[in-house]
Design an enzyme around this catalytic site. Structure first.
Site, PDB file in Angstrom:
ATOM      1  N   LYS A 204       0.837  -1.218   0.000  1.00 12.15           N
ATOM      2  CA  LYS A 204       0.000   0.000   0.000  1.00 12.15           C
ATOM      3  C   LYS A 204       0.863   1.256   0.000  1.00 12.15           C
ATOM      4  O   LYS A 204       0.630   2.188  -0.768  1.00 12.15           O
ATOM      5  CB  LYS A 204      -0.884  -0.014   1.253  1.00 12.15           C
ATOM      6  N   ASN A 205       1.875   1.273   0.881  1.00 12.87           N
ATOM      7  CA  ASN A 205       2.648   2.509   1.046  1.00 12.87           C
ATOM      8  C   ASN A 205       3.624   2.769  -0.102  1.00 12.87           C
ATOM      9  O   ASN A 205       4.257   3.827  -0.161  1.00 12.87           O
ATOM     10  CB  ASN A 205       3.373   2.503   2.394  1.00 12.87           C
TER      11      ASN A 205
ATOM     12  N   ARG B 271       1.165  14.539  13.028  1.00 14.83           N
ATOM     13  CA  ARG B 271       1.894  14.150  11.808  1.00 14.83           C
ATOM     14  C   ARG B 271       2.171  15.407  10.990  1.00 14.83           C
ATOM     15  O   ARG B 271       1.530  15.666   9.966  1.00 14.83           O
ATOM     16  CB  ARG B 271       1.104  13.096  11.032  1.00 14.83           C
TER      17      ARG B 271
ATOM     18  N   LEU C 149       8.863  19.130   7.352  1.00 12.84           N
ATOM     19  CA  LEU C 149      10.055  18.735   6.583  1.00 12.84           C
ATOM     20  C   LEU C 149       9.764  18.736   5.075  1.00 12.84           C
ATOM     21  O   LEU C 149      10.643  19.073   4.270  1.00 12.84           O
ATOM     22  CB  LEU C 149      10.555  17.360   7.035  1.00 12.84           C
TER      23      LEU C 149
ATOM     24  N   ASP D 127       5.213   0.153  11.822  1.00 12.83           N
ATOM     25  CA  ASP D 127       3.973  -0.473  11.345  1.00 12.83           C
ATOM     26  C   ASP D 127       3.847  -1.942  11.770  1.00 12.83           C
ATOM     27  O   ASP D 127       2.828  -2.580  11.483  1.00 12.83           O
ATOM     28  CB  ASP D 127       3.874  -0.364   9.810  1.00 12.83           C
TER      29      ASP D 127
ATOM     30  N   ARG E 209      -8.371  -0.669   4.838  1.00  7.09           N
ATOM     31  CA  ARG E 209      -7.496   0.334   4.237  1.00  7.09           C
ATOM     32  C   ARG E 209      -6.153  -0.272   3.843  1.00  7.09           C
ATOM     33  O   ARG E 209      -5.487   0.232   2.931  1.00  7.09           O
ATOM     34  CB  ARG E 209      -7.222   1.469   5.234  1.00  7.09           C
TER      35      ARG E 209
END
Ligand code: EPU
Length: 433
Positions: free
Chosen positions: A22-23, A121, A125, A308, A401
């Protein structure tokens, strides 16, 4: 809304195939906006986050089509530079559109993402990186306005108090590939998902050196073209199944894994007393190697132990006799699973950003629990699989998700788990939403 009902105590046996990450897929979708030519992304997991990302890209003007299961085509001829609040607020990861819009259109207007259940979050940056390239950035009425007309390659140090930033690196990369001059990014994120994004960008014609390392050198080019890319396998999904196997036993083979992306987890499982075999170059199998030991874990940017997988590892430690200390260095508040695990009988005390887990074999018993974020929810599923009796998990949309067909895959491996409408959950077990 659906709920999970799990009857614990069944081992997991058989082969489970891990889906695309997913990421990785989310920023890969965004990167397709960097060209007006057609891009094709394969091995895209069937997840609500990806379907939502497709919806956002369509809103921005791209043609986004699913050609076959896991195969998507994206063509962004005409593109709007504005990503409004009602789109961005629903999925924090949509902030990865920022770099793509800046790179392609030299301007972006994107709603600032709000907080998140796993803690603050910030995107300071991301902003710092773009400002360093010479982008003019202002914030107005909750929107970030970026004017990149005068941007030029520069040296950027992207580290923050929690280390590197994954999406911040993705954004800077996508902006820099179409920014004239040489951009050097130090303290870039080394997560495999960033290397995957780099490989797609290179296939599109970008010039990037140092892929996979903390120093990236990007020579801006004038335009990028279409390309095809296969999303790398999801290391977090793979790790979740391995931890599940460690918790309930059986004979589980996790297929389509890159063991080199799971070094920190495999090291901890080895230290905890599990034997890890590789039946093939892309599969892993775990078996008990004698008595299990508690292990201490500290989450860190890649190649350190991934945040995670922290909740899942804490759950394994809850049934491993002895004391282990699980420390969060990425998201110090990411312990929403702890109160729910305590309701299932886990003995966990919080001390700042550390969970002190007093593990006991057979300590978990089924209970009605509430999912809070994606990985905390996965941890509750693992706890339910290992617990005595019945566990009901509410708000499982968090799982949808990020875990493709989690219930179906686990059922195929022998878990007694079903997805039911919440109306079928005994009313006295239901918690107020
Ligand atoms: N940070 C800052 N300033 C910034 C950006 C980040 O201080 O501008 C801090 C964060 O607050 C955090 C740390 O730096 O403490 C790392 O944040 P990062 O930017 O790396 O996280 P992210 O890119 O927002 C991605 C994953 C997360 C995963 C983290 C860390 C995606 C879409 N999300 O988030 O995945 O936990 O990296 O590995 O790639 C999940 O899949 O469940 C998930 C939350």
């Amino acid at each position: 809304m659906d709920v999970f009902r799990i009857s614990g105590g069944r081992p997991l046996s058989g082969t489970v195939t891990v889906g695309g990450a997913k990421n990785a897929a989310l920023p890969l979708f965004a990167s397709c906006l960097l060209t007006d030519e057609v891009c094709r992304i394969e091995n895209v997991p069937d997840l609500s986050d990806l379907r939502y990302m497709a919806e956002i890209l369509r809103f921005l003007g791209a043609r986004v089509e699913q050609l076959a299961p896991g195969v998507w085509e994206i063509e962004a001829r005409n593109l709007s530079h504005r990503a409004p609040y009602d789109l961005v607020r629903r999925m924090r990861a949509s902030v990865c559109l920022l770099g793509a819009l800046v790179g392609r259109l030299k301007k972006a207007e994107i709603s600032l993402p709000g907080g998140c259940v796993i803690g603050p979050r910030p995107i300071d940056l991301h902003v710092k990186g773009l400002a360093r390239l010479g982008c003019l950035i202002t914030t107005e009425k909750g929107y970030l306005h970026v004017d990149a007309e005068g941007a030029r390659g520069k040296s950027v140090f992207l580290g923050g108090r929690h280390g590197s930033t994954v999406t911040g690196t993705a954004n800077l990369l996508m902006a820099a590939v179409l920014t004239p001059g040489l951009t050097r990014v130090d303290s870039a994120a080394c997560e495999p998902e960033i290397a995957d994004l780099c490989r797609h960008l290179v296939a599109m014609g970008a010039k990037i050196e140092g892929i996979g390392s903390p120093t990236l050198l990007i020579e801006g080019v004038q335009r990028l073209g279409g390309a095809s890319h296969r999303v790398l396998p999801d290391r977090i999904e793979a790790g979740t199944y391995l931890i599940a196997s460690a918790m309930v036993g059986g004979d589980l083979i996790v297929e389509d894994v890159r063991p080199e992306h799971l070094g920190a987890l495999l090291d901890k499982l080895d230290e905890a007393g599990f034997r890890i075999e590789a039946p093939s170059h892309s599969s892993l199998r775990l078996s008990p190697g004698g008595s299990c030991q508690p292990v201490d874990v500290i989450t860190l940017p890649h190649p350190g132990f991934p945040t995670d997988l922290q909740a899942q590892m804490a759950t394994l430690m809850a049934i491993t006799p002895g004391i282990s200390i699980i420390t969060e260095r990425i998201y110090p508040h990411r312990f929403m699973h702890v109160p729910e695990l305590q309701r299932m009988g886990a003995d966990i005390a919080m001390e700042g950003a550390s969970a002190i887990v007093k593990g006991r074999s057979g300590s978990l018993s089924g209970a009605p629990v509430m999912a809070s974020d994606l990985r905390a929810s996965a941890a509750l599923v693992l706890a339910g699989l290992a617990a005595r009796g019945e566990t009901w998990i509410q708000r499982i949309y968090h799982l949808d998700r990020g875990y493709e067909r989690f219930d179906a895959k686990l059922r195929k491996l022998g878990a007694d788990l079903e997805r039911l409408p919440d109306t079928e959950m005994p009313a006295d077990l239901r918690e107020a939403d």
